[in-house]
Write a protein that holds these residues in place. Structure first.
Motif, PDB file in Angstrom:
ATOM      1  N   THR A  46      -1.066 -14.191  -5.258  1.00 20.90           N
ATOM      2  CA  THR A  46      -2.327 -13.109  -5.363  1.00 20.90           C
ATOM      3  C   THR A  46      -1.881 -12.126  -4.276  1.00 20.90           C
ATOM      4  O   THR A  46      -2.201 -10.844  -4.641  1.00 20.90           O
ATOM      5  N   LEU A  47      -1.481 -12.178  -3.182  1.00 22.22           N
ATOM      6  CA  LEU A  47      -0.995 -11.000  -2.181  1.00 22.22           C
ATOM      7  C   LEU A  47       0.011 -10.337  -2.495  1.00 22.22           C
ATOM      8  O   LEU A  47      -0.075  -9.015  -2.277  1.00 22.22           O
ATOM      9  N   PHE A  80      -1.761  -7.967  -4.904  1.00 17.17           N
ATOM     10  CA  PHE A  80      -2.739  -7.196  -4.092  1.00 17.17           C
ATOM     11  C   PHE A  80      -2.106  -5.974  -3.354  1.00 17.17           C
ATOM     12  O   PHE A  80      -2.903  -4.933  -3.384  1.00 17.17           O
ATOM     13  N   GLU A  81      -0.797  -6.189  -3.123  1.00 16.66           N
ATOM     14  CA  GLU A  81      -0.145  -4.912  -2.634  1.00 16.66           C
ATOM     15  C   GLU A  81      -0.049  -3.723  -3.881  1.00 16.66           C
ATOM     16  O   GLU A  81       0.331  -2.652  -3.565  1.00 16.66           O
ATOM     17  N   PRO A 107      -2.264  -2.599  -6.823  1.00 19.10           N
ATOM     18  CA  PRO A 107      -3.630  -2.606  -7.452  1.00 19.10           C
ATOM     19  C   PRO A 107      -3.386  -2.495  -8.933  1.00 19.10           C
ATOM     20  O   PRO A 107      -3.847  -3.240  -9.893  1.00 19.10           O
ATOM     21  N   ALA A 163      -1.836  -5.140 -10.673  1.00 15.23           N
ATOM     22  CA  ALA A 163      -2.589  -6.220 -10.802  1.00 15.23           C
ATOM     23  C   ALA A 163      -3.275  -6.000 -11.987  1.00 15.23           C
ATOM     24  O   ALA A 163      -3.715  -7.288 -12.679  1.00 15.23           O
ATOM     25  N   THR A 167      -8.588 -11.877  -9.512  1.00 16.09           N
ATOM     26  CA  THR A 167      -9.092 -11.600  -7.941  1.00 16.09           C
ATOM     27  C   THR A 167      -8.182 -10.510  -7.417  1.00 16.09           C
ATOM     28  O   THR A 167      -8.820  -9.896  -6.652  1.00 16.09           O
ATOM     29  N   ALA A 168      -6.957 -10.604  -7.459  1.00  9.64           N
ATOM     30  CA  ALA A 168      -6.086  -9.564  -6.942  1.00  9.64           C
ATOM     31  C   ALA A 168      -6.588  -8.213  -7.571  1.00  9.64           C
ATOM     32  O   ALA A 168      -6.614  -7.287  -6.706  1.00  9.64           O
ATOM     33  N   GLN A 194     -10.007  -7.184  -5.765  1.00 12.79           N
ATOM     34  CA  GLN A 194      -9.998  -7.142  -4.267  1.00 12.79           C
ATOM     35  C   GLN A 194      -8.970  -5.735  -4.010  1.00 12.79           C
ATOM     36  O   GLN A 194      -9.383  -5.130  -3.108  1.00 12.79           O
ATOM     37  N   ALA A 195      -7.794  -5.752  -4.668  1.00 10.98           N
ATOM     38  CA  ALA A 195      -7.014  -4.638  -4.471  1.00 10.98           C
ATOM     39  C   ALA A 195      -7.635  -3.215  -4.647  1.00 10.98           C
ATOM     40  O   ALA A 195      -7.538  -2.437  -4.153  1.00 10.98           O
ATOM     41  N   GLU A 250     -10.120  -2.381  -2.049  1.00 13.19           N
ATOM     42  CA  GLU A 250      -9.291  -2.080  -0.753  1.00 13.19           C
ATOM     43  C   GLU A 250      -8.783  -0.805  -0.949  1.00 13.19           C
ATOM     44  O   GLU A 250      -8.704   0.015   0.015  1.00 13.19           O
TER      45      GLU A 250
END
Length: 241
Positions: free
Chosen positions: A111-112, A115-116, A118, A121, A169-170, A173-174, A177
């Motif tokens: 996920t992380l 996340f970097e 978007p 993702a 989710t990524a 959330q990404a 952010e």
């Protein structure tokens, strides 16, 4: 005589007519590496066949020998980044005996990584990577999830659900952010929930403020447990009891 021998005996170094060094041969690996470099510097929307051809000093038609289309290219970029996922699950603790903790650590790392990036993702929601990094990820998830004792059908279907949830989710959330407008949009949505009339929306009123409570980390952990509990405890249709 000596002058004549000197002229005849000395060979001139050939001079290339090219004004620049020869271009390196094209390869799928080189194309993907260049695509990843462009994405990191300029964003996924810039990773097009035309942009790649420009960067590699060739024609777009030459690239189609190695990559069928932009969708396949993005899938290959995704697979390249999946090489950054920590498959060890060492953050799961308990000396490697806790399959659930290890699996949570692997899915968190996945996920992380998304996340970097978007845009990647969001692309990953429909992209279908098939490279070695993707295969290693699936192999690891299958191995860990099978330690739960669930049936093979549940484990096999469960991999899809775990990856789907982590990817979504990524992407959510990404985007929140990295999008400068997302905070305002989120505030408007939360405000609308709090402002509902209890007589017309009694269910919403009863569940405020829990609808918007909890950190992203807490929600990710809870979501993971919900999925794993459901995967291991719910037979697939037609599976023998």
């Amino acid at each position: 005589m000596f002058a004549t021998m000197s002229v005849v005996g000395v060979r001139r170094e050939p001079v290339s007519r090219r004004e620049r060094p020869a271009k390196p041969a094209l390869s799928r690996r080189g194309i993907v590496d260049t695509a990843v470099r462009i994405m990191r510097a300029e964003g996924l929307e810039k990773v097009t066949m035309r942009r790649l051809a420009q960067e590699l000093d060739t024609g777009p038609a030459s690239l189609y020998v190695y990559v069928a289309n932009t969708a396949e290219l993005h899938a290959a970029v995704l697979d390249a980044l999946l090489g950054e996922v920590d498959l060890t699950g060492r953050e799961g603790g308990k000396g490697g005996k806790d399959w659930r903790g290890q699996l949570r650590a692997v899915m968190t790392s996945y996920t992380l990584v998304l996340f970097e990036h978007p845009q990647l993702a969001r692309s990953a929601l429909v992209a279908r990577p098939s490279g070695e990094n993707y295969l290693r990820l699936v192999e690891r998830i299958l191995d860990l999830l099978s330690r739960s004792g669930a049936g093979r059908e549940q484990v096999a279907w469960g991999v899809d659900k775990l990856l789907q949830d982590a990817t979504a989710t990524a992407a959510e959330q990404a985007t929140r952010e990295h999008d400068p407008h997302s905070e305002g949009d989120w505030s408007v949505a939360v405000g609308a929930l709090h402002a509902v009339d209890e007589t017309t929306h009694p269910a919403i009123s009863a569940h405020i403020p829990h609808l918007v409570s909890g950190t992203a980390e807490d929600r990710m952990r809870w979501s993971f447990d919900v999925l794993v509990n459901g995967i291991t405890g719910t037979p697939v249709p037609g599976q023998a009891d």
